[in-house]
Design an enzyme around this catalytic site. Structure first.
Site, PDB file in Angstrom:
ATOM      1  N   HIS A  51       0.868  -1.193   0.000  1.00 47.64           N
ATOM      2  CA  HIS A  51       0.000   0.000   0.000  1.00 47.64           C
ATOM      3  C   HIS A  51       0.891   1.225   0.000  1.00 47.64           C
ATOM      4  O   HIS A  51       1.282   1.732   1.039  1.00 47.64           O
ATOM      5  CB  HIS A  51      -0.923  -0.045   1.227  1.00 47.64           C
ATOM      6  CG  HIS A  51      -1.964   1.031   1.233  1.00 47.64           C
ATOM      7  ND1 HIS A  51      -3.193   0.885   1.838  1.00 47.64           N
ATOM      8  CD2 HIS A  51      -1.977   2.285   0.713  1.00 47.64           C
ATOM      9  CE1 HIS A  51      -3.906   1.992   1.687  1.00 47.64           C
ATOM     10  NE2 HIS A  51      -3.177   2.867   1.016  1.00 47.64           N
ATOM     11  N   HIS A 104       1.505   4.787  -2.442  1.00 50.38           N
ATOM     12  CA  HIS A 104       1.181   5.641  -3.598  1.00 50.38           C
ATOM     13  C   HIS A 104       2.472   6.309  -4.048  1.00 50.38           C
ATOM     14  O   HIS A 104       3.080   7.043  -3.275  1.00 50.38           O
ATOM     15  CB  HIS A 104       0.154   6.694  -3.203  1.00 50.38           C
ATOM     16  CG  HIS A 104      -1.123   6.110  -2.676  1.00 50.38           C
ATOM     17  ND1 HIS A 104      -2.189   5.797  -3.489  1.00 50.38           N
ATOM     18  CD2 HIS A 104      -1.489   5.733  -1.423  1.00 50.38           C
ATOM     19  CE1 HIS A 104      -3.163   5.277  -2.753  1.00 50.38           C
ATOM     20  NE2 HIS A 104      -2.760   5.226  -1.497  1.00 50.38           N
ATOM     21  N   HIS A 157      -9.362   0.701  -1.770  1.00 56.10           N
ATOM     22  CA  HIS A 157      -9.386   1.331  -0.444  1.00 56.10           C
ATOM     23  C   HIS A 157     -10.825   1.228   0.058  1.00 56.10           C
ATOM     24  O   HIS A 157     -11.765   1.562  -0.684  1.00 56.10           O
ATOM     25  CB  HIS A 157      -9.032   2.812  -0.534  1.00 56.10           C
ATOM     26  CG  HIS A 157      -7.570   3.109  -0.731  1.00 56.10           C
ATOM     27  ND1 HIS A 157      -6.816   2.496  -1.689  1.00 56.10           N
ATOM     28  CD2 HIS A 157      -6.745   3.958  -0.069  1.00 56.10           C
ATOM     29  CE1 HIS A 157      -5.566   2.975  -1.612  1.00 56.10           C
ATOM     30  NE2 HIS A 157      -5.506   3.868  -0.636  1.00 56.10           N
ATOM     31  N   GLU A 202     -11.660   3.140   5.504  1.00 53.61           N
ATOM     32  CA  GLU A 202     -10.681   4.044   6.114  1.00 53.61           C
ATOM     33  C   GLU A 202     -11.499   5.157   6.772  1.00 53.61           C
ATOM     34  O   GLU A 202     -11.652   5.193   7.976  1.00 53.61           O
ATOM     35  CB  GLU A 202      -9.729   4.606   5.050  1.00 53.61           C
ATOM     36  CG  GLU A 202      -8.725   5.606   5.594  1.00 53.61           C
ATOM     37  CD  GLU A 202      -7.970   6.355   4.482  1.00 53.61           C
ATOM     38  OE1 GLU A 202      -8.382   6.316   3.310  1.00 53.61           O
ATOM     39  OE2 GLU A 202      -6.954   7.008   4.817  1.00 53.61           O
ATOM     40  N   ASP A 236       1.740   3.967   2.848  1.00 55.77           N
ATOM     41  CA  ASP A 236       0.737   4.827   2.202  1.00 55.77           C
ATOM     42  C   ASP A 236       1.386   5.972   1.404  1.00 55.77           C
ATOM     43  O   ASP A 236       1.645   5.804   0.222  1.00 55.77           O
ATOM     44  CB  ASP A 236      -0.253   5.369   3.250  1.00 55.77           C
ATOM     45  CG  ASP A 236      -1.635   5.650   2.679  1.00 55.77           C
ATOM     46  OD1 ASP A 236      -1.853   5.410   1.486  1.00 55.77           O
ATOM     47  OD2 ASP A 236      -2.516   6.113   3.437  1.00 55.77           O
ATOM     48  N   ASP A 237       1.608   7.124   2.033  1.00 58.90           N
ATOM     49  CA  ASP A 237       2.252   8.277   1.386  1.00 58.90           C
ATOM     50  C   ASP A 237       3.424   8.717   2.272  1.00 58.90           C
ATOM     51  O   ASP A 237       3.334   9.721   2.982  1.00 58.90           O
ATOM     52  CB  ASP A 237       1.251   9.432   1.231  1.00 58.90           C
ATOM     53  CG  ASP A 237       0.061   9.054   0.358  1.00 58.90           C
ATOM     54  OD1 ASP A 237       0.242   8.950  -0.876  1.00 58.90           O
ATOM     55  OD2 ASP A 237      -1.031   8.833   0.907  1.00 58.90           O
TER      56      ASP A 237
HETATM   57 ZN   LIG Z   1      -3.762   4.787   0.320  1.00 57.02          ZN
END
Ligand SMILES: [Zn+2]
Length: 331
Positions: free
Chosen positions: A10, A12, A190, A193, A271-272
């Site tokens: 996961h 990006h 996704h 969340e 994630d980021d």
């Molecule tokens: Zn994400």
């Protein structure tokens, strides 16, 4: 524990843009950033909520213009991931965030693809690419994106669904997921969340996804938890992201420990990472500290990451990675 072998599922790629690279690309492409220097930009990365994160995230994408830019972005992530024990990465990208700015999908995929095809040799990391649709855009736009990706499918292994979840139920993308499946692409999304547990169920039943990205809010629905356990549906959790985007107040209150105890197939991801305060090994450290996960629980998370990876076409590789996890000696 930093070098514990792991897969990142996961991530990006746009969320790996560090201030230094943003400035370097801005200069090369003649893009003016509204920040005096990397220090000022790094300070802006300490945003307080989802909207300020998204504003910054999309504003900075302006520096990504050429194949070379995307190649350098991915290569920088992979170099960093290699120092964090990552052996396999399944990387998200958001074509619509680029085509909307006039950057063709081919530029994005070919640029990323060039970095990915050299990743194993350069960084010791096997890779796959997952094309995400922005769920706050229309279903038609998602379908056009899938259509435009057809010449590049040899580089793409799955589709995903990301961006603002609330008010954009999975069912909106039923047709595009059907079409993606017919093209032989695998499916993730996704869900759960900020959106409700029902979106997780809908992602499984309507979109036919094999993995749930985040899935945090399944814990509100005991029956759903039972099903996720029984069907061994992997969840790609991102604890640091949950805290930064206020899905959870503090890391100490993250339900990861309870989720693992319930028998869910949990993985931990970044994630980021440029925006959320850490890459994947940093995240392992953080949950170790905040939740007191012991070494064997960390090893379980690493094992889970390879079990959840799309390596069905190469079980030998999966077995090799799993053996590395078992053989790992904690320092
Ligand atoms: Zn994400």
């Amino acid at each position: 524990m930093h070098h514990l072998p792991k897969a990142e599922l996961h991530l990006h790629i746009e969320g790996t843009l560090e201030p230094e690279l943003a400035f370097a690309l801005a200069e090369r492409n003649g893009v003016r950033l509204p920040y005096a220097d990397t220090e000022e930009l790094r300070a802006a990365y300490r945003f307080e909520d989802l909207q300020s994160f998204l504003d910054l995230y999309y504003a900075l994408m302006a520096v990504l213009r050429t194949e070379r830019d995307f190649e350098e972005l991915a290569d920088a992530y992979l170099a960093r991931a290699a120092t964090q024990g990552v052996r396999h990465a399944e990387i998200f990208f958001d074509p619509q965030a680029h085509t909307a700015r006039g950057v063709p999908i081919g530029t994005v995929v070919e640029g990323l693809g060039r970095a990915l095809e050299r990743s194993e040799e350069r960084h010791g990391i096997s890779t796959q690419l997952i094309m995400c649709f922005l769920r706050d855009q229309s279903a038609e736009s998602a379908m056009e994106t899938l259509e435009s990706a057809k010449p590049y499918l040899h580089r793409i292994s799955a589709v995903g669904l990301d961006s603002a979840e609330a008010g954009h139920p999975p069912v909106k993308f039923r047709e595009v997921y059907e079409a993606a499946g017919a093209l032989g692409l695998r499916k993730v999304a996704h869900a759960g969340e900020e959106g409700p547990a029902a979106y997780i169920r809908e992602s499984l039943d309507v979109l036919g996804v094999e993995r749930i990205d985040h899935g945090l809010r399944c814990m509100e629905d005991p029956e759903l938890v039972e099903r996720l356990v029984a069907e061994r549906v992997p969840l790609t959790l991102c604890p640091l992201s949950n805290v930064r985007l206020r899905a959870i107040d503090t890391l100490e209150r993250h339900p990861l420990r309870e989720m693992m105890a319930a028998g869910l197939l949990c993985t931990v991801n970044s994630d980021d990472p440029a925006y959320f305060g850490g890459y994947v090994a940093d995240t392992f450290h953080a949950v170790h500290e905040a939740l007191g996960l012991d070494r064997e629980q960390l090893r379980t998370l690493a094992r889970n990451s390879f079990e959840a990876a799309f390596l069905d076409h190469d079980e030998e590789r999966r077995a090799r990675y799993l053996a590395e996890v078992e053989a790992y000696v904690f320092d």
